[in-house]
Design an enzyme around this catalytic site. Structure first.
Site, PDB file in Angstrom:
ATOM      1  N   ASP A 121      -8.387  -5.220  13.331  1.00  0.00           N
ATOM      2  CA  ASP A 121      -8.141  -3.773  13.245  1.00  0.00           C
ATOM      3  C   ASP A 121      -7.567  -3.497  11.865  1.00  0.00           C
ATOM      4  O   ASP A 121      -6.354  -3.268  11.698  1.00  0.00           O
ATOM      5  CB  ASP A 121      -7.165  -3.388  14.357  1.00  0.00           C
ATOM      6  CG  ASP A 121      -6.770  -1.922  14.312  1.00  0.00           C
ATOM      7  OD1 ASP A 121      -5.883  -1.518  15.109  1.00  0.00           O
ATOM      8  OD2 ASP A 121      -7.317  -1.173  13.464  1.00  0.00           O
ATOM      9  N   SER A 122      -8.424  -3.576  10.874  1.00  0.00           N
ATOM     10  CA  SER A 122      -7.930  -3.567   9.487  1.00  0.00           C
ATOM     11  C   SER A 122      -8.274  -2.259   8.778  1.00  0.00           C
ATOM     12  O   SER A 122      -9.099  -1.464   9.247  1.00  0.00           O
ATOM     13  CB  SER A 122      -8.583  -4.722   8.716  1.00  0.00           C
ATOM     14  OG  SER A 122      -9.938  -4.383   8.419  1.00  0.00           O
ATOM     15  N   THR A 123      -7.664  -2.115   7.627  1.00  0.00           N
ATOM     16  CA  THR A 123      -8.051  -1.049   6.717  1.00  0.00           C
ATOM     17  C   THR A 123      -9.423  -1.393   6.138  1.00  0.00           C
ATOM     18  O   THR A 123     -10.021  -2.407   6.481  1.00  0.00           O
ATOM     19  CB  THR A 123      -7.023  -0.963   5.569  1.00  0.00           C
ATOM     20  OG1 THR A 123      -6.743  -2.296   5.097  1.00  0.00           O
ATOM     21  CG2 THR A 123      -5.726  -0.313   6.022  1.00  0.00           C
ATOM     22  N   ASP A 124      -9.887  -0.534   5.223  1.00  0.00           N
ATOM     23  CA  ASP A 124     -11.194  -0.764   4.600  1.00  0.00           C
ATOM     24  C   ASP A 124     -11.106  -1.956   3.649  1.00  0.00           C
ATOM     25  O   ASP A 124     -10.012  -2.407   3.299  1.00  0.00           O
ATOM     26  CB  ASP A 124     -11.609   0.498   3.811  1.00  0.00           C
ATOM     27  CG  ASP A 124     -11.669   1.721   4.735  1.00  0.00           C
ATOM     28  OD1 ASP A 124     -11.562   2.856   4.229  1.00  0.00           O
ATOM     29  OD2 ASP A 124     -11.792   1.519   5.957  1.00  0.00           O
TER      30      ASP A 124
ATOM     31  N   ASP B 178      -0.211 -12.172   5.918  1.00  0.00           N
ATOM     32  CA  ASP B 178      -1.607 -11.926   5.539  1.00  0.00           C
ATOM     33  C   ASP B 178      -2.509 -12.538   6.612  1.00  0.00           C
ATOM     34  O   ASP B 178      -2.432 -13.737   6.888  1.00  0.00           O
ATOM     35  CB  ASP B 178      -1.874 -12.562   4.175  1.00  0.00           C
ATOM     36  CG  ASP B 178      -3.319 -12.368   3.715  1.00  0.00           C
ATOM     37  OD1 ASP B 178      -3.637 -12.796   2.607  1.00  0.00           O
ATOM     38  OD2 ASP B 178      -4.117 -11.772   4.490  1.00  0.00           O
TER      39      ASP B 178
ATOM     40  N   GLN C  83       0.853  -1.205   0.000  1.00  0.00           N
ATOM     41  CA  GLN C  83       0.000   0.000   0.000  1.00  0.00           C
ATOM     42  C   GLN C  83       0.884   1.250   0.000  1.00  0.00           C
ATOM     43  O   GLN C  83       2.089   1.169   0.239  1.00  0.00           O
ATOM     44  CB  GLN C  83      -0.917   0.001   1.230  1.00  0.00           C
ATOM     45  CG  GLN C  83      -0.210  -0.305   2.527  1.00  0.00           C
ATOM     46  CD  GLN C  83      -1.099  -1.028   3.545  1.00  0.00           C
ATOM     47  OE1 GLN C  83      -2.341  -1.060   3.478  1.00  0.00           O
ATOM     48  NE2 GLN C  83      -0.455  -1.648   4.527  1.00  0.00           N
TER      49      GLN C  83
ATOM     50  N   HIS D 293      -8.632   3.170  19.365  1.00  0.00           N
ATOM     51  CA  HIS D 293      -7.870   2.051  19.937  1.00  0.00           C
ATOM     52  C   HIS D 293      -8.522   1.525  21.213  1.00  0.00           C
ATOM     53  O   HIS D 293      -8.585   0.315  21.436  1.00  0.00           O
ATOM     54  CB  HIS D 293      -6.425   2.476  20.160  1.00  0.00           C
ATOM     55  CG  HIS D 293      -5.690   2.724  18.879  1.00  0.00           C
ATOM     56  ND1 HIS D 293      -4.915   3.840  18.642  1.00  0.00           N
ATOM     57  CD2 HIS D 293      -5.656   2.011  17.733  1.00  0.00           C
ATOM     58  CE1 HIS D 293      -4.425   3.793  17.427  1.00  0.00           C
ATOM     59  NE2 HIS D 293      -4.861   2.693  16.836  1.00  0.00           N
TER      60      HIS D 293
ATOM     61  N   ASP E 166       0.112  -8.291  11.077  1.00  0.00           N
ATOM     62  CA  ASP E 166      -0.153  -7.241  10.092  1.00  0.00           C
ATOM     63  C   ASP E 166       0.606  -7.601   8.811  1.00  0.00           C
ATOM     64  O   ASP E 166       1.735  -8.082   8.862  1.00  0.00           O
ATOM     65  CB  ASP E 166       0.296  -5.869  10.616  1.00  0.00           C
ATOM     66  CG  ASP E 166      -0.327  -4.729   9.803  1.00  0.00           C
ATOM     67  OD1 ASP E 166      -1.110  -3.954  10.359  1.00  0.00           O
ATOM     68  OD2 ASP E 166      -0.055  -4.660   8.575  1.00  0.00           O
TER      69      ASP E 166
ATOM     70  N   ASP F  29      -0.201  -0.034  13.564  1.00  0.00           N
ATOM     71  CA  ASP F  29       0.298   1.135  14.299  1.00  0.00           C
ATOM     72  C   ASP F  29       0.502   0.807  15.783  1.00  0.00           C
ATOM     73  O   ASP F  29       1.106   1.587  16.514  1.00  0.00           O
ATOM     74  CB  ASP F  29      -0.674   2.311  14.137  1.00  0.00           C
ATOM     75  CG  ASP F  29      -2.096   1.921  14.505  1.00  0.00           C
ATOM     76  OD1 ASP F  29      -2.916   1.769  13.599  1.00  0.00           O
ATOM     77  OD2 ASP F  29      -2.376   1.715  15.707  1.00  0.00           O
TER      78      ASP F  29
HETATM   79  N1  SAM Z   1      -7.945   2.414  12.209  1.00  0.00           N
HETATM   80  C1  SAM Z   1      -7.667   2.058  10.818  1.00  0.00           C
HETATM   81  C2  SAM Z   1      -8.945   1.981  10.017  1.00  0.00           C
HETATM   82  O1  SAM Z   1     -10.026   1.969  10.606  1.00  0.00           O
HETATM   83  O2  SAM Z   1      -8.819   1.965   8.772  1.00  0.00           O
HETATM   84  C3  SAM Z   1      -6.892   0.776  10.782  1.00  0.00           C
HETATM   85  C4  SAM Z   1      -5.526   0.986  11.283  1.00  0.00           C
HETATM   86  S1  SAM Z   1      -4.328  -0.242  11.015  1.00  0.00           S
HETATM   87  C5  SAM Z   1      -3.054   0.776  10.463  1.00  0.00           C
HETATM   88  C6  SAM Z   1      -4.861  -1.123   9.564  1.00  0.00           C
HETATM   89  C7  SAM Z   1      -3.863  -2.206   9.228  1.00  0.00           C
HETATM   90  O3  SAM Z   1      -4.467  -3.293   8.522  1.00  0.00           O
HETATM   91  C8  SAM Z   1      -2.696  -1.743   8.332  1.00  0.00           C
HETATM   92  O4  SAM Z   1      -1.509  -1.706   9.077  1.00  0.00           O
HETATM   93  C9  SAM Z   1      -2.650  -2.781   7.202  1.00  0.00           C
HETATM   94  O5  SAM Z   1      -1.329  -3.121   6.828  1.00  0.00           O
HETATM   95  C10 SAM Z   1      -3.394  -3.937   7.835  1.00  0.00           C
HETATM   96  N2  SAM Z   1      -3.930  -4.930   6.884  1.00  0.00           N
HETATM   97  C11 SAM Z   1      -4.641  -4.706   5.754  1.00  0.00           C
HETATM   98  N3  SAM Z   1      -4.945  -5.880   5.155  1.00  0.00           N
HETATM   99  C12 SAM Z   1      -4.398  -6.877   5.932  1.00  0.00           C
HETATM  100  C13 SAM Z   1      -4.371  -8.297   5.855  1.00  0.00           C
HETATM  101  N4  SAM Z   1      -4.956  -8.946   4.835  1.00  0.00           N
HETATM  102  N5  SAM Z   1      -3.741  -8.978   6.837  1.00  0.00           N
HETATM  103  C14 SAM Z   1      -3.148  -8.327   7.870  1.00  0.00           C
HETATM  104  N6  SAM Z   1      -3.125  -6.977   8.008  1.00  0.00           N
HETATM  105  C15 SAM Z   1      -3.758  -6.268   7.037  1.00  0.00           C
END
Ligand code: SAM
Length: 283
Positions: A161-164, A142, A36, A67, A111, A91
């Site tokens: 706690d993932s991205t969208d 993953d 990303q 958090h 992560d 994070d």
């Molecule tokens: N608070 C944020 C939100 O609501 O979008 C999320 C914060 S945290 C930084 C999101 C994390 O999800 C990122 O560090 C990203 O690398 C991780 N992520 C995304 N897809 C993933 C996957 N398939 N497996 C593990 N981590 C993943």
């Protein structure tokens, strides 16, 4: 998508015809990782700001809201959480909150992108200060694959706690992953997933509830809480459990300091607002 017009960084939500901006003073990091686009900016009023693929992740000023709410409701809904897994959370803010629970014996955080944690170490050190706690295991993989290979009935609480659901995060909202979460949780297990804002993404929330129900989570509740730097100024965490009621919660221990979460607030947030009940009620 982030746009920079002069000294502003914007997050645009095209499908909602909306844009949110923060005035910045300096770009601290701009890295295309294998997964990303990672940016960190110094802002005028919000401390440091992290974006992934143009989506605001957190600022120094207000990340405690998110958090605390990704950690405490799930842990307080479990009678005795010993083994916790965090998927995403790079994070390390959620991890920090989990570690404030003395009853937790192990936390594995998976992560996909190590660059996020390394950036947090540099620009959000207050969130990574407890990463050397002996209970912590940081993995960079993953989360979908990790959960697929995890042993059944081995975890008490799973926090997603993932991205969208775009890019690497997509699989974390899908039925196969959620079915694996159900399998990996013990009988009294609890999970919580970042489940977007109902003001921007109600269809996604409905799909998420459907996928959780299909995975076997009969008891689910989306808790809506403020998050100033997210679209709509709010977000939800959706709790789900394999058995029992989410209305049964333990009071927060006196030695856990919070700035948003409280036991009374948790109880209040379990009362789903009518507009959400109407949309989610018959899932
Ligand atoms: N608070 C944020 C939100 O609501 O979008 C999320 C914060 S945290 C930084 C999101 C994390 O999800 C990122 O560090 C990203 O690398 C991780 N992520 C995304 N897809 C993933 C996957 N398939 N497996 C593990 N981590 C993943």
């Amino acid at each position: 998508m982030s746009g920079k017009h002069g000294e502003w960084v914007y997050e645009t939500v095209e499908e909602m015809g909306a844009r949110f901006g923060i005035r910045v003073s300096e770009k601290l990091l701009d890295e295309q990782t294998p997964y990303q686009h990672l940016e960190v900016w110094r802002t005028e009023r919000w401390g440091n700001l992290m974006l992934l693929d143009g989506v605001i992740m957190l600022s120094s000023l207000e990340n405690y809201l998110y958090h605390e709410m990704m950690a405490h409701p799930a842990l307080q809904s479990h009678v005795a959480p010993r083994n916790v897994v965090i998927i995403g959370g790079g994070d390390c803010g959620t991890l920090t909150e989990v570690l404030s629970h003395k009853e937790v014996e192990s936390v594995v955080q998976i992560d996909i992108d190590e660059a996020v944690t390394r950036a947090a170490e540099r620009f959000f050190p207050e969130l990574t200060a407890r990463n050397d706690d002996p209970r912590v295991s940081l993995r960079f993989d993953d989360g979908v694959a990790w959960m697929r290979n995890a042993p059944a009935a081995s975890v008490d609480v799973i926090i997603v706690d993932s991205t969208d659901p775009i890019g690497p995060g997509t699989g974390l909202f899908g039925p196969d992953f959620l079915a694996d979460c159900h399998r990996v949780l013990r009988e009294d297990g609890i999970m919580v997933g970042q489940s977007e804002s109902p003001f921007y993404h109600m269809p996604l929330m409905i799909d998420y509830h459907r996928a959780m129900a299909a995975a076997g989570f009969a008891e689910r509740r989306s808790l809506l809480f403020p998050q100033p730097v997210y679209p709509g100024g709010s977000i939800t965490g959706t709790l789900a459990r394999k058995a029992g009621s989410l209305d049964e919660i333990r009071p927060l221990a006196d030695d856990i300091a919070t700035r948003y979460y409280s036991t009374a607030l948790h109880r209040g947030l379990l009362a789903t607002p009518p507009f959400m009940q109407e949309a989610l009620g018959d899932v």
